[in-house]
Design a protein around this motif. Structure first.
Motif, PDB file in Angstrom:
ATOM      1  N   LYS A  14       0.838  -1.195   0.000  1.00 22.59           N
ATOM      2  CA  LYS A  14       0.000   0.000   0.000  1.00 22.59           C
ATOM      3  C   LYS A  14       0.876   1.249   0.000  1.00 22.59           C
ATOM      4  CE  LYS A  14      -3.847  -2.147   2.524  1.00 22.59           C
ATOM      5  NZ  LYS A  14      -4.707  -2.057   3.738  1.00 22.59           N
ATOM      6  N   PRO A  15       0.425   2.336  -0.625  1.00 20.93           N
ATOM      7  CA  PRO A  15       1.191   3.587  -0.591  1.00 20.93           C
ATOM      8  C   PRO A  15       1.373   4.074   0.850  1.00 20.93           C
ATOM      9  CG  PRO A  15      -0.534   3.677  -2.253  1.00 20.93           C
ATOM     10  CD  PRO A  15      -0.789   2.448  -1.440  1.00 20.93           C
ATOM     11  N   LEU A  16       2.423   4.854   1.068  1.00 23.20           N
ATOM     12  CA  LEU A  16       2.712   5.364   2.402  1.00 23.20           C
ATOM     13  C   LEU A  16       2.029   6.706   2.621  1.00 23.20           C
ATOM     14  CD1 LEU A  16       6.513   4.505   2.634  1.00 23.20           C
ATOM     15  CD2 LEU A  16       4.541   3.108   3.280  1.00 23.20           C
ATOM     16  N   ALA A  17       1.712   7.002   3.877  1.00 23.56           N
ATOM     17  CA  ALA A  17       1.011   8.243   4.205  1.00 23.56           C
ATOM     18  C   ALA A  17       1.973   9.394   4.488  1.00 23.56           C
ATOM     19  CB  ALA A  17       0.109   8.022   5.416  1.00 23.56           C
ATOM     20  N   THR A  18       3.252   9.079   4.715  1.00 21.44           N
ATOM     21  CA  THR A  18       4.234  10.117   5.014  1.00 21.44           C
ATOM     22  C   THR A  18       4.265  11.149   3.890  1.00 21.44           C
ATOM     23  OG1 THR A  18       5.564   8.404   6.084  1.00 21.44           O
ATOM     24  CG2 THR A  18       6.632  10.521   5.660  1.00 21.44           C
ATOM     25  N   PRO A  19       4.153  12.442   4.211  1.00 20.41           N
ATOM     26  CA  PRO A  19       4.088  13.478   3.174  1.00 20.41           C
ATOM     27  C   PRO A  19       5.174  13.386   2.107  1.00 20.41           C
ATOM     28  CG  PRO A  19       3.620  14.434   5.309  1.00 20.41           C
ATOM     29  CD  PRO A  19       4.008  13.003   5.566  1.00 20.41           C
ATOM     30  N   ALA A  20       6.416  13.147   2.502  1.00 16.26           N
ATOM     31  CA  ALA A  20       7.515  13.112   1.540  1.00 16.26           C
ATOM     32  C   ALA A  20       7.457  11.892   0.629  1.00 16.26           C
ATOM     33  CB  ALA A  20       8.853  13.133   2.277  1.00 16.26           C
ATOM     34  N   LEU A  21       6.674  10.873   1.021  1.00 15.17           N
ATOM     35  CA  LEU A  21       6.655   9.619   0.269  1.00 15.17           C
ATOM     36  C   LEU A  21       5.282   9.258  -0.287  1.00 15.17           C
ATOM     37  CD1 LEU A  21       8.725   7.528   2.859  1.00 15.17           C
ATOM     38  CD2 LEU A  21       9.605   8.816   0.910  1.00 15.17           C
ATOM     39  N   SER A  22       4.268  10.031   0.030  1.00 16.97           N
ATOM     40  CA  SER A  22       2.886   9.665  -0.306  1.00 16.97           C
ATOM     41  C   SER A  22       2.613   9.606  -1.805  1.00 16.97           C
ATOM     42  CB  SER A  22       1.919  10.654   0.353  1.00 16.97           C
ATOM     43  OG  SER A  22       2.158  11.976  -0.111  1.00 16.97           O
ATOM     44  N   LYS A  23       3.400  10.303  -2.613  1.00 12.28           N
ATOM     45  CA  LYS A  23       3.173  10.312  -4.054  1.00 12.28           C
ATOM     46  C   LYS A  23       3.918   9.194  -4.790  1.00 12.28           C
ATOM     47  CE  LYS A  23       2.206  15.278  -4.299  1.00 12.28           C
ATOM     48  NZ  LYS A  23       2.583  16.583  -4.907  1.00 12.28           N
ATOM     49  N   LEU A  24       4.717   8.433  -4.060  1.00  9.28           N
ATOM     50  CA  LEU A  24       5.481   7.366  -4.701  1.00  9.28           C
ATOM     51  C   LEU A  24       4.606   6.143  -4.934  1.00  9.28           C
ATOM     52  CD1 LEU A  24       8.844   7.488  -2.700  1.00  9.28           C
ATOM     53  CD2 LEU A  24       8.351   8.459  -4.952  1.00  9.28           C
ATOM     54  N   PRO A  25       4.711   5.514  -6.102  1.00  9.81           N
ATOM     55  CA  PRO A  25       3.926   4.295  -6.362  1.00  9.81           C
ATOM     56  C   PRO A  25       4.532   3.100  -5.641  1.00  9.81           C
ATOM     57  CG  PRO A  25       5.417   4.701  -8.183  1.00  9.81           C
ATOM     58  CD  PRO A  25       5.554   5.891  -7.253  1.00  9.81           C
ATOM     59  N   THR A  26       3.742   2.062  -5.460  1.00  5.86           N
ATOM     60  CA  THR A  26       4.288   0.812  -4.931  1.00  5.86           C
ATOM     61  C   THR A  26       4.848   0.003  -6.089  1.00  5.86           C
ATOM     62  OG1 THR A  26       2.263  -0.474  -5.188  1.00  5.86           O
ATOM     63  CG2 THR A  26       2.497   0.809  -3.150  1.00  5.86           C
ATOM     64  N   LEU A  27       5.864  -0.800  -5.804  1.00  6.34           N
ATOM     65  CA  LEU A  27       6.406  -1.671  -6.848  1.00  6.34           C
ATOM     66  C   LEU A  27       5.372  -2.706  -7.283  1.00  6.34           C
ATOM     67  CD1 LEU A  27      10.049  -2.222  -5.562  1.00  6.34           C
ATOM     68  CD2 LEU A  27       9.334  -0.892  -7.560  1.00  6.34           C
ATOM     69  N   ASP A  28       4.561  -3.148  -6.333  1.00 12.23           N
ATOM     70  CA  ASP A  28       3.508  -4.122  -6.639  1.00 12.23           C
ATOM     71  C   ASP A  28       2.536  -3.569  -7.681  1.00 12.23           C
ATOM     72  OD1 ASP A  28       1.738  -6.533  -5.971  1.00 12.23           O
ATOM     73  OD2 ASP A  28       0.410  -4.861  -5.476  1.00 12.23           O
ATOM     74  N   ALA A  29       2.111  -2.322  -7.505  1.00  9.19           N
ATOM     75  CA  ALA A  29       1.163  -1.709  -8.444  1.00  9.19           C
ATOM     76  C   ALA A  29       1.839  -1.261  -9.733  1.00  9.19           C
ATOM     77  CB  ALA A  29       0.483  -0.513  -7.777  1.00  9.19           C
ATOM     78  N   SER A  30       3.178  -1.247  -9.722  1.00 10.63           N
ATOM     79  CA  SER A  30       3.919  -0.773 -10.887  1.00 10.63           C
ATOM     80  C   SER A  30       4.402  -1.903 -11.793  1.00 10.63           C
ATOM     81  CB  SER A  30       5.124   0.060 -10.429  1.00 10.63           C
ATOM     82  OG  SER A  30       4.707   1.157  -9.655  1.00 10.63           O
ATOM     83  N   GLY A  31       3.926  -3.112 -11.515  1.00  8.31           N
ATOM     84  CA  GLY A  31       4.274  -4.226 -12.393  1.00  8.31           C
ATOM     85  C   GLY A  31       5.037  -5.358 -11.728  1.00  8.31           C
ATOM     86  N   LEU A  32       5.662  -5.102 -10.577  1.00 12.53           N
ATOM     87  CA  LEU A  32       6.387  -6.157  -9.868  1.00 12.53           C
ATOM     88  C   LEU A  32       5.432  -6.781  -8.848  1.00 12.53           C
ATOM     89  CD1 LEU A  32       9.899  -4.522  -9.336  1.00 12.53           C
ATOM     90  CD2 LEU A  32       8.993  -5.756 -11.320  1.00 12.53           C
ATOM     91  N   LYS A  33       4.496  -7.567  -9.339  1.00 13.53           N
ATOM     92  CA  LYS A  33       3.415  -8.111  -8.522  1.00 13.53           C
ATOM     93  C   LYS A  33       3.932  -8.893  -7.313  1.00 13.53           C
ATOM     94  CE  LYS A  33      -0.015  -6.506 -10.874  1.00 13.53           C
ATOM     95  NZ  LYS A  33      -0.873  -5.463 -10.270  1.00 13.53           N
ATOM     96  N   GLY A  34       3.354  -8.579  -6.171  1.00 11.53           N
ATOM     97  CA  GLY A  34       3.718  -9.280  -4.949  1.00 11.53           C
ATOM     98  C   GLY A  34       4.954  -8.764  -4.261  1.00 11.53           C
ATOM     99  N   PHE A  35       5.592  -7.753  -4.844  1.00 14.23           N
ATOM    100  CA  PHE A  35       6.802  -7.211  -4.218  1.00 14.23           C
ATOM    101  C   PHE A  35       6.411  -6.532  -2.906  1.00 14.23           C
ATOM    102  CE2 PHE A  35      10.567  -4.910  -3.290  1.00 14.23           C
ATOM    103  CZ  PHE A  35      11.586  -5.455  -4.052  1.00 14.23           C
ATOM    104  N   ASN A  36       6.917  -7.072  -1.815  1.00 11.56           N
ATOM    105  CA  ASN A  36       6.562  -6.547  -0.493  1.00 11.56           C
ATOM    106  C   ASN A  36       7.728  -6.792   0.459  1.00 11.56           C
ATOM    107  OD1 ASN A  36       5.138  -5.502   1.692  1.00 11.56           O
ATOM    108  ND2 ASN A  36       4.183  -7.457   2.160  1.00 11.56           N
ATOM    109  N   VAL A  37       8.470  -5.759   0.760  1.00 16.12           N
ATOM    110  CA  VAL A  37       9.628  -5.877   1.655  1.00 16.12           C
ATOM    111  C   VAL A  37       9.530  -4.825   2.751  1.00 16.12           C
ATOM    112  CG1 VAL A  37      12.136  -5.778   1.871  1.00 16.12           C
ATOM    113  CG2 VAL A  37      11.114  -6.724  -0.201  1.00 16.12           C
ATOM    114  N   THR A  38       9.520  -5.280   3.977  1.00  6.95           N
ATOM    115  CA  THR A  38       9.620  -4.371   5.119  1.00  6.95           C
ATOM    116  C   THR A  38      10.666  -4.945   6.067  1.00  6.95           C
ATOM    117  OG1 THR A  38       7.889  -5.530   6.376  1.00  6.95           O
ATOM    118  CG2 THR A  38       7.194  -3.664   5.001  1.00  6.95           C
ATOM    119  N   ILE A  39      11.262  -4.070   6.841  1.00  9.33           N
ATOM    120  CA  ILE A  39      12.201  -4.513   7.869  1.00  9.33           C
ATOM    121  C   ILE A  39      11.449  -4.494   9.190  1.00  9.33           C
ATOM    122  CG2 ILE A  39      14.393  -4.069   9.010  1.00  9.33           C
ATOM    123  CD1 ILE A  39      14.500  -4.973   6.029  1.00  9.33           C
ATOM    124  N   TRP A  40      11.228  -5.676   9.739  1.00  5.61           N
ATOM    125  CA  TRP A  40      10.403  -5.810  10.930  1.00  5.61           C
ATOM    126  C   TRP A  40      11.244  -6.201  12.137  1.00  5.61           C
ATOM    127  CZ3 TRP A  40      11.332 -10.844  12.037  1.00  5.61           C
ATOM    128  CH2 TRP A  40      11.587 -11.706  10.959  1.00  5.61           C
TER     129      TRP A  40
END
Length: 323
Positions: free
Chosen positions: A222-248
């Motif tokens: 999902k897109p991020l809510a942070t103002p500096a990053l909110s306009k950036l697309p997700t890789l998943d929605a940009s063609g790299l389906k299922g791309f999901n990386v977070t550092i937990w």
């Protein structure tokens, strides 16, 4: 049969007695990295929020080395009484594939206490890169196959892992440039010595906001809510389906810690994760505090097992190991 029932009842009684006495001394949270880094910061914020609900003094001990495996191994071998805990990140899932001589088993050697947070990542480029958005970056990458270099902060680092998955998803090999930490990698990216990097928002948000690097996409579903990053697309929605990386980050105890103690620490953790001060401090780091079923031990363990299954083939396909 009577002996078995007697032993079971005795064990349950001992567990309950230990829980009533717990904690009987300060609780130590071992951080398997140096002081001052992102994981250390999360641990110290968490300790502050845990002191009240756990009703204990909490000590942070940094046991750095070997990509976080030394500290994790120390907790795996610690007394299973709830007084020694581990705060670790995605390395719990990647270490089995990265390290050939691992001295502990992430799934078998720990009691899972709950997932603490997740930190999104971003694809960023040097300021002089001609591409100004994700579509343009894709075209630039295709036109420059074999010439693109990708920085990372060292074997097993968040930027290294994200970079591996990024290349595999694009079906494109880049020249990876390892650094001894995020600081020097980011410095060279801003200076134009390297082309791209994938790193945590904790390390990229300020540089993106100030225009010192170019930002192309985020690694969450999902897109991020942070103002500096909110306009950036997700890789998943940009063609790299299922791309999901977070550092937990997750919290763990040695295997064999009594269930009553595990339940007590988990209850304290759930209270800490709702603490407004903790949530605010984590948001300032660009992290999202866990507020779903993964705060429960069973779901936390299930999540890590899924991450191990996800990262093992990625790492093995890259053929990059540590001794």
């Amino acid at each position: 049969m009577k002996k078995f029932l007697f032993a079971t009842v005795a064990l349950a009684a001992a567990s309950a007695a230990l829980a009533q006495q717990y904690p009987s001394k300060p609780v130590t949270i071992i951080v398997p990295f140096s002081a001052g880094g992102p994981t250390d910061k999360v641990a110290r914020d968490l300790a502050e929020a845990l002191r009240g609900p756990l009703k204990s003094t909490i000590v942070i001990e940094n046991v750095a080395g070997a990509g976080g495996t030394l500290g994790a191994a120390k907790v795996a071998k610690a007394a299973p009484d709830g007084h020694t805990l581990l705060l670790h990140h995605i390395g719990m899932a990647t270490s089995p594939a990265l390290y050939r001589n691992l001295t502990f088993k992430p799934v078998e050697d720990f009691e899972y206490l709950g997932l603490v947070n997740e930190v999104p990542m971003t694809i960023v480029g040097k300021p002089g890169l001609p591409a100004n958005n994700w579509a343009e970056l894709q075209k630039w990458l295709q036109a420059n196959q074999g010439k693109v270099n990708l920085a990372h902060a060292g074997l097993g680092a968040a930027s290294h892992l994200c970079g591996l998955l990024f290349q595999q998803s694009l079906k494109m090999e880049m020249t990876t440039v390892p650094y001894k930490g995020t600081g020097p990698a980011m410095t060279d990216l801003m200076g134009g010595q390297v082309d791209l990097m994938c790193d945590q928002t904790t390390n990229t948000s300020a540089q993106i906001a100030s225009g010192k690097v170019k930002a192309y996409a985020v690694t969450t579903l999902k897109p991020l809510a942070t103002p500096a990053l909110s306009k950036l697309p997700t890789l998943d929605a940009s063609g790299l389906k299922g791309f999901n990386v977070t550092i937990w980050h997750g919290l763990y105890a040695p295997k064999g810690t009594p269930k009553a103690v595990v339940d007590q620490v988990n209850a304290a953790l759930k209270t800490a994760l709702k603490d407004p001060g903790f949530i605010k401090r984590e948001e300032e780091l660009g992290a999202v505090v866990t507020a779903d079923a993964r705060v429960n031990p069973a779901e936390h363990k299930k999540f890590v097992e899924g991450e191990i299954a996800k990262w093992t083939p990625v790492i093995k396909a890259a053929g990059q190991y540590a001794d």
